[in-house]
Design an enzyme around this catalytic site. Structure first.
Site, PDB file in Angstrom:
ATOM      1  N   HIS A  73       0.845  -1.192   0.000  1.00 47.39           N
ATOM      2  CA  HIS A  73       0.000   0.000   0.000  1.00 47.39           C
ATOM      3  C   HIS A  73       0.880   1.241   0.000  1.00 47.39           C
ATOM      4  O   HIS A  73       1.917   1.279   0.661  1.00 47.39           O
ATOM      5  CB  HIS A  73      -0.900   0.036   1.243  1.00 47.39           C
ATOM      6  N   TYR A 201      -9.451   4.242   7.278  1.00 45.36           N
ATOM      7  CA  TYR A 201      -9.997   4.700   8.550  1.00 45.36           C
ATOM      8  C   TYR A 201     -11.256   5.511   8.254  1.00 45.36           C
ATOM      9  O   TYR A 201     -11.270   6.331   7.331  1.00 45.36           O
ATOM     10  CB  TYR A 201      -9.024   5.624   9.276  1.00 45.36           C
ATOM     11  N   PRO A 293      -4.287   0.147  18.524  1.00 40.06           N
ATOM     12  CA  PRO A 293      -4.007  -0.325  17.156  1.00 40.06           C
ATOM     13  C   PRO A 293      -4.225   0.725  16.077  1.00 40.06           C
ATOM     14  O   PRO A 293      -3.915   0.466  14.908  1.00 40.06           O
ATOM     15  CB  PRO A 293      -4.973  -1.505  16.987  1.00 40.06           C
ATOM     16  N   LYS A 297       1.140  -0.024  15.120  1.00 39.06           N
ATOM     17  CA  LYS A 297       2.525  -0.016  15.601  1.00 39.06           C
ATOM     18  C   LYS A 297       2.913  -1.214  16.463  1.00 39.06           C
ATOM     19  O   LYS A 297       4.104  -1.445  16.682  1.00 39.06           O
ATOM     20  CB  LYS A 297       2.793   1.267  16.406  1.00 39.06           C
ATOM     21  N   TYR A 385       4.201   7.511  10.366  1.00 35.42           N
ATOM     22  CA  TYR A 385       3.314   6.386  10.094  1.00 35.42           C
ATOM     23  C   TYR A 385       4.072   5.229   9.436  1.00 35.42           C
ATOM     24  O   TYR A 385       3.819   4.065   9.730  1.00 35.42           O
ATOM     25  CB  TYR A 385       2.169   6.859   9.194  1.00 35.42           C
TER      26      TYR A 385
END
Length: 392
Positions: A73, A201, A293, A297, A385
């Site tokens: 991704h 998200y 979550p 990480k 990220y």
């Protein structure tokens, strides 16, 4: 009595990966696991890998299946009710992709590699105790098939999770812990259905939601729920209905529903234990830290701990140099706290808090609006990220 250089407590991905890397460096170890192999392989865990994790697995000869079945991704999408969507573009700002590849598959790969190498993995080891941790001759005792056994070793690596004996063996006047418990949980469902093509998200007035994936025919979805919710109250039909509400129609119409093959509710917390070393025992993974979550990480932090710890053992045995051993806790914790901050910030940004005031809601919305228009904010988020690089 058994003897080894490194006694590893915990046969999950952290313990198995450490054992694998040490074996490649010519350092023997024994792994003790409280549960059975079948139990370990049935654990359902995270599945989004940072670039550093991807590279390390490849470098250690563990990337073949991951590269074949994993899904690369360029980042992660955020869809926000009533606002334009946003993309955390890790490739644009760092040149590095993420990968969706389940922790269960990684554990299977590690078990296969360790068994092929003839590693000693002792499962169903009960009543594990750690002894003489501040001496130069620590040892471990455990019960197997009703008999007490002992392992003498040079060092102990406690990769035994949040409830393990490792952290509990550090005296209370030395151990410091930091914790944030969140007033909600994640209700997760896994189904043998085609996932959405991206990790997404969703922020909605009903609460947070997440679309993730494990493979082309295995989907993983989550919704924010009351931390005290009863799983029996959440039929598959109710879950799918609520999930679709939280995604915009153009995405919810693409969600393929089906019977769940796993369903659970996980509370969210942030937790850090310091130091990550006591004498000749070293903590790694969930034994030392838990992250919500939201930031993806948890597994990645365990991998970076293992990288630092394996390097420290290698330089100790190969060069007689203990600088990395002595610096392990401080070095690992720098990365841990960076991940904790990011995970806390994303959790605060994307969830609905029960007691949130109108002022706090407006600030949260402004945080998102700023992210959507600020190149510097986007670059900073992408850098964190994707995962900060391992320290030299």
């Amino acid at each position: 009595m058994k003897k080894t250089r490194i006694a590893i407590i915990g046969g999950g991905p952290a313990g198995l990966l450490l054992s694998h890397i040490l074996d490649l460096k010519g350092i023997d170890s024994i792994v003790l696991e409280r549960q059975s192999k079948d139990y370990v392989l049935k654990r359902i865990r995270a599945g989004v890998l940072e670039y550093g994790t991807i590279k390390l697995l490849r470098d250690m000869g563990l990337g073949e299946r991951m590269d074949r079945e994993g899904h690369l991704h360029d980042g992660t999408h955020i869809v926000w009710q009533g606002r334009d969507p946003f993309f955390i573009d890790t490739v644009k700002y760092t040149g590095k992709p993420m990968m969706a590849y389940g922790q269960t598959a990684i554990t299977e790969d590690l078990y296969a590699a360790r068994e092929k190498a003839g590693a000693e993995i002792i499962d169903e080891a009960a009543d594990v105790k750690l002894h003489d941790l501040t001496s130069d001759k620590p040892y471990v005792t455990y019960v197997k098939d009703g008999r007490q056994e002992r392992i003498d070793c040079d060092f102990i690596a406690a990769c035994d999770g949040f409830h393990g004996i490792g952290r509990q063996s550090i005296p209370a006047d030395i151990l410091k812990t930091y914790e944030q418990v969140y007033p909600f949980g994640w209700l997760g469902i896994m189904s043998e259905t085609p996932p959405l093509p991206d990790i997404i998200y969703a922020q909605h007035d009903n609460g947070f939601a997440l679309a993730s994936q494990r493979n082309p025919m295995l989907s993983r979805y989550y919704i924010q729920c009351d931390v005290n919710a009863d799983l029996n109250d959440w039929s598959d039909e109710r879950f799918w209905e609520e999930l679709k509400i939280r995604f915009p129609e153009e995405l919810s119409s693409q969600i393929v529903t089906g019977p769940s093959i796993e369903k659970s509710i996980a509370p969210l917390r942030s937790f850090v234990a310091e130091p990550m070393r006591y004498g000749r025992m070293f903590l790694a993974g969930d034994a030392a830290h838990i992250v919500p979550p939201t930031g993806a990480k948890g597994l990645n932090l365990a991998v970076s701990d293992v990288y630092y710890l394996a390097r420290a053992f290698e330089t100790h045995y190969a060069k007689g140099d203990d600088a990395y051993l002595d610096g392990y806790s401080a070095m690992a914790l720098r990365r841990v706290w960076s991940a904790e901050r990011l995970s806390w910030w994303l959790t605060k940004l994307l969830h609905v808090f029960p007691q949130e005031t109108p002022f706090e809601k407006k600030v949260r919305i402004n945080d998102y609006d700023h992210l959507c228009v600020s190149e510097r904010a986007q670059a900073a988020l992408a850098e964190q990220y994707i995962g900060l690089p391992f320290e030299d």
